[in-house]
Scaffold this motif. Structure first.
Motif, short mmCIF file in Angstrom:
data_model
loop_
_atom_site.label_atom_id
_atom_site.label_comp_id
_atom_site.label_asym_id
_atom_site.label_seq_id
_atom_site.Cartn_x
_atom_site.Cartn_y
_atom_site.Cartn_z
N GLY A 133 -7.78 -4.32 11.21
CA GLY A 133 -7.76 -2.92 11.89
C GLY A 133 -7.06 -2.06 10.79
N MET A 134 -6.28 -1.05 11.14
CA MET A 134 -5.74 -0.14 10.20
C MET A 134 -4.46 -0.65 9.59
N TRP A 135 -4.59 -1.70 9.13
CA TRP A 135 -3.61 -2.43 8.56
C TRP A 135 -2.48 -2.03 7.41
N SER A 136 -3.37 -1.17 6.57
CA SER A 136 -2.41 -0.55 5.45
C SER A 136 -1.74 0.55 5.88
N ALA A 137 -2.62 1.37 6.83
CA ALA A 137 -2.03 2.76 7.42
C ALA A 137 -0.81 2.31 8.33
N ARG A 138 -0.66 1.17 8.94
CA ARG A 138 0.39 0.80 9.72
C ARG A 138 1.62 0.39 8.71
N LEU A 139 1.22 -0.22 7.60
CA LEU A 139 2.48 -0.38 6.58
C LEU A 139 2.94 0.78 6.02
N ASP A 140 2.28 1.89 6.21
CA ASP A 140 2.86 3.29 5.72
C ASP A 140 4.22 3.50 6.55
N LEU A 141 3.87 3.01 7.74
CA LEU A 141 4.89 3.69 8.63
C LEU A 141 5.93 2.64 8.97
N ALA A 142 5.85 1.39 8.73
CA ALA A 142 6.89 0.32 8.74
C ALA A 142 6.43 -0.78 7.68
N LEU A 143 7.10 -0.78 6.46
CA LEU A 143 6.85 -1.89 5.67
C LEU A 143 7.64 -3.12 5.74
N PRO A 144 7.39 -4.18 6.41
CA PRO A 144 8.34 -5.50 6.55
C PRO A 144 9.06 -5.95 5.40
N ASP A 145 10.07 -6.48 5.54
CA ASP A 145 10.93 -6.99 4.43
C ASP A 145 10.27 -7.81 3.52
N GLY A 146 9.41 -9.00 4.33
CA GLY A 146 8.63 -9.84 3.74
C GLY A 146 7.40 -9.31 2.83
N ALA A 147 6.83 -8.38 3.47
CA ALA A 147 5.64 -7.75 2.81
C ALA A 147 6.34 -6.94 1.49
N ALA A 148 7.30 -6.33 1.55
CA ALA A 148 7.79 -5.59 0.43
C ALA A 148 8.16 -6.47 -0.65
N ARG A 149 9.02 -7.69 -0.20
CA ARG A 149 9.28 -8.79 -1.19
C ARG A 149 7.91 -9.46 -1.76
N LEU A 150 6.97 -9.45 -1.15
CA LEU A 150 5.77 -10.15 -1.80
C LEU A 150 5.11 -9.25 -2.73
N LEU A 151 4.94 -7.77 -2.31
CA LEU A 151 4.33 -6.81 -3.17
C LEU A 151 5.10 -6.70 -4.49
N HIS A 152 6.48 -6.72 -4.24
CA HIS A 152 7.41 -6.63 -5.43
C HIS A 152 7.03 -7.73 -6.54
N HIS A 153 7.03 -8.92 -6.00
CA HIS A 153 6.90 -10.14 -6.78
C HIS A 153 5.65 -10.15 -7.40
N TYR A 154 4.52 -9.75 -6.60
CA TYR A 154 3.25 -10.11 -7.24
C TYR A 154 2.60 -8.87 -8.10
N SER A 155 3.14 -7.74 -7.95
CA SER A 155 2.87 -6.43 -8.53
C SER A 155 3.92 -5.97 -9.59
#
Ligand SMILES: [Zn+2]
Ligand SMILES: [Zn+2]
Length: 302
Positions: free
Chosen positions: A62-84
C-alpha cells in the motif's frame, strides 16, 4: 628487502567499506526531502522496485513509504541507518512526525475523485531542476499551493491519466518522477499560473504558522482550525476542509480569500496579542479590508 622480511597486513578503511554490509549505492538526502522520496530513490538506485522495498522492513505494501513519513518505527530507523549509513537524526528530520502542523497535512489516500486532494503535490520545474528529482516535505502541506522558487502552482496528479503520485506502488525500476500508472514524466507537466496576490497571501499564512510555532502558540490557538475551515469562509455551503480539496480547488479558494475576505483569520476569541501579530503579518499585503461578501457566500471552491 631480505628473504626473511615479514609483512604486516592491515585492513584499511576503504577496504573495510568494500566488505561492509551496507547497500551498494549511497543516496544522499536532499534539502527538505521527504523520507518516502528518499526511500524511493534509495530503492531505485540499488536496483529494487519501490513496491518490493517494503519487504525490507517487513511491512505491508500500500502506501508503505508515505506511512513511514508519519511514523518511522525504531526498528526501521535502525535498519535504515545500518544499511544506508545515514544518521538517525537525518532520517528523523525527513519525517513529519514531530511537525506541529500535522493537522494541515494532506490525507493519505491512494485514489480519489479528481476534485479531492491527493496525498502529495509537486512542482514540475523543481523536479526538472533537480539533479536527482525528489519530493519536498512542504509539498505535503495543504497550505502549500505554489512554488516559492518558480512562482507556479503545485500539481497533485498526473496531467495525463489523473492519478496521484504513487511511487511506493511502482512495481518496476522506473524513477519516481514518472507516473506510476502511465509513466508520464511529471517534469513535463504544463505550468499552473497563480496570481501574485494569492502567492502573497500564501506566504502570509506560512508566516503566521511560523510565528505561532516560534512563540509556542500553535497547539493552543485556533489558527489551524481557521485554516482548515477556509473553504467554508469562501463558500458557507461547503462542508469540506482545506486538506480535502485538490490543489486546483485550493488555489481557487486562496484566490477568493486573498481578493475578498481575510477577517476569517484575524477575528475571533484569540488573545489580543495573537490577533495583533496576525494583523501585522497580513497588513503589508493589503489584506485588511473588511469582508464584502454576502452572507450566502461568494463562490464555490470544490
Ligand atoms: Zn518549483
Ligand atoms: Zn499518469
Amino acid at each position: 628487502m631480505t628473504g626473511t622480511a615479514e609483512f604486516a597486513i592491515e585492513v584499511q578503511s576503504h577496504y573495510q567499506e568494500i566488505h561492509s554490509d551496507r547497500w551498494p549505492v549511497v543516496v544522499v538526502p536532499q534539502a527538505d526531502e521527504l523520507l518516502s522520496s528518499w526511500l524511493n530513490r534509495l530503492a531505485f538506485a540499488n536496483g529494487i522496485a519501490p513496491r518490493h522495498f517494503a519487504d525490507v522492513f517487513g511491512i505491508d505494501g500500500g502506501m508503505w513509504s508515505a506511512r513511514l513519513d508519519l511514523a518511522l518505527p525504531d526498528g526501521a530507523a535502525r535498519l535504515l541507518h545500518h544499511y544506508s549509513g545515514v544518521a538517525r537524526d537525518t532520517l528523523a528530520a525527513m519525517t513529519l512526525a514531530q511537525d506541529e502542523r500535522t493537522r494541515l497535512l494532506l490525507p493519505l489516500r491512494q485514489t480519489g475523485h479528481r476534485r479531492r486532494s491527493t496525498w502529495l503535490q509537486f512542482c514540475p520545474q523543481c523536479l526538472t531542476s533537480d539533479l536527482a528529482p525528489y519530493f519536498r516535505r512542504r509539498w505535503r502541506m495543504a497550505t502549500s499551493i505554489s512554488c516559492p522558487m518558480h512562482g507556479c502552482g503545485l500539481r497533485d496528479r498526473c496531467p495525463s491519466c489523473g492519478s496521484g503520485t504513487a511511487a511506493f506502488d511502482q512495481p518496476g525500476l522506473i524513477p519516481q518522477h514518472h507516473c506510476a500508472t502511465c509513466h508520464f514524466d511529471l517534469r513535463t507537466a504544463a505550468k499552473v499560473s497563480v496570481k501574485a496576490a494569492t502567492r502573497r497571501f500564501e506566504r502570509c499564512l506560512h508566516d503566521m504558522l511560523r510565528m505561532e510555532a516560534a512563540k509556542g502558540f500553535l497547539t493552543k490557538s485556533s489558527l489551524i482550525a481557521r485554516l482548515l475551515s477556509l473553504p467554508t469562509a469562501v463558500d458557507p455551503r461547503s462542508a469540506r476542509t482545506l486538506i480535502n480539496l485538490s490543489s486546483a480547488a485550493r488555489i481557487r479558494c486562496f484566490d477568493q480569500i486573498a481578493e475578498e475576505c481575510h477577517d476569517h483569520l484575524t477575528a475571533g476569541t484569540e488573545a489580543s496579542q495573537i490577533i495583533f501579530w496576525h494583523q501585522r503579518i497580513l497588513a503589508p499585503v493589503a489584506l485588511l479590508q473588511p469582508c464584502n461578501r454576502s452572507a450566502s457566500g461568494c463562490g464555490s471552491v470544490s
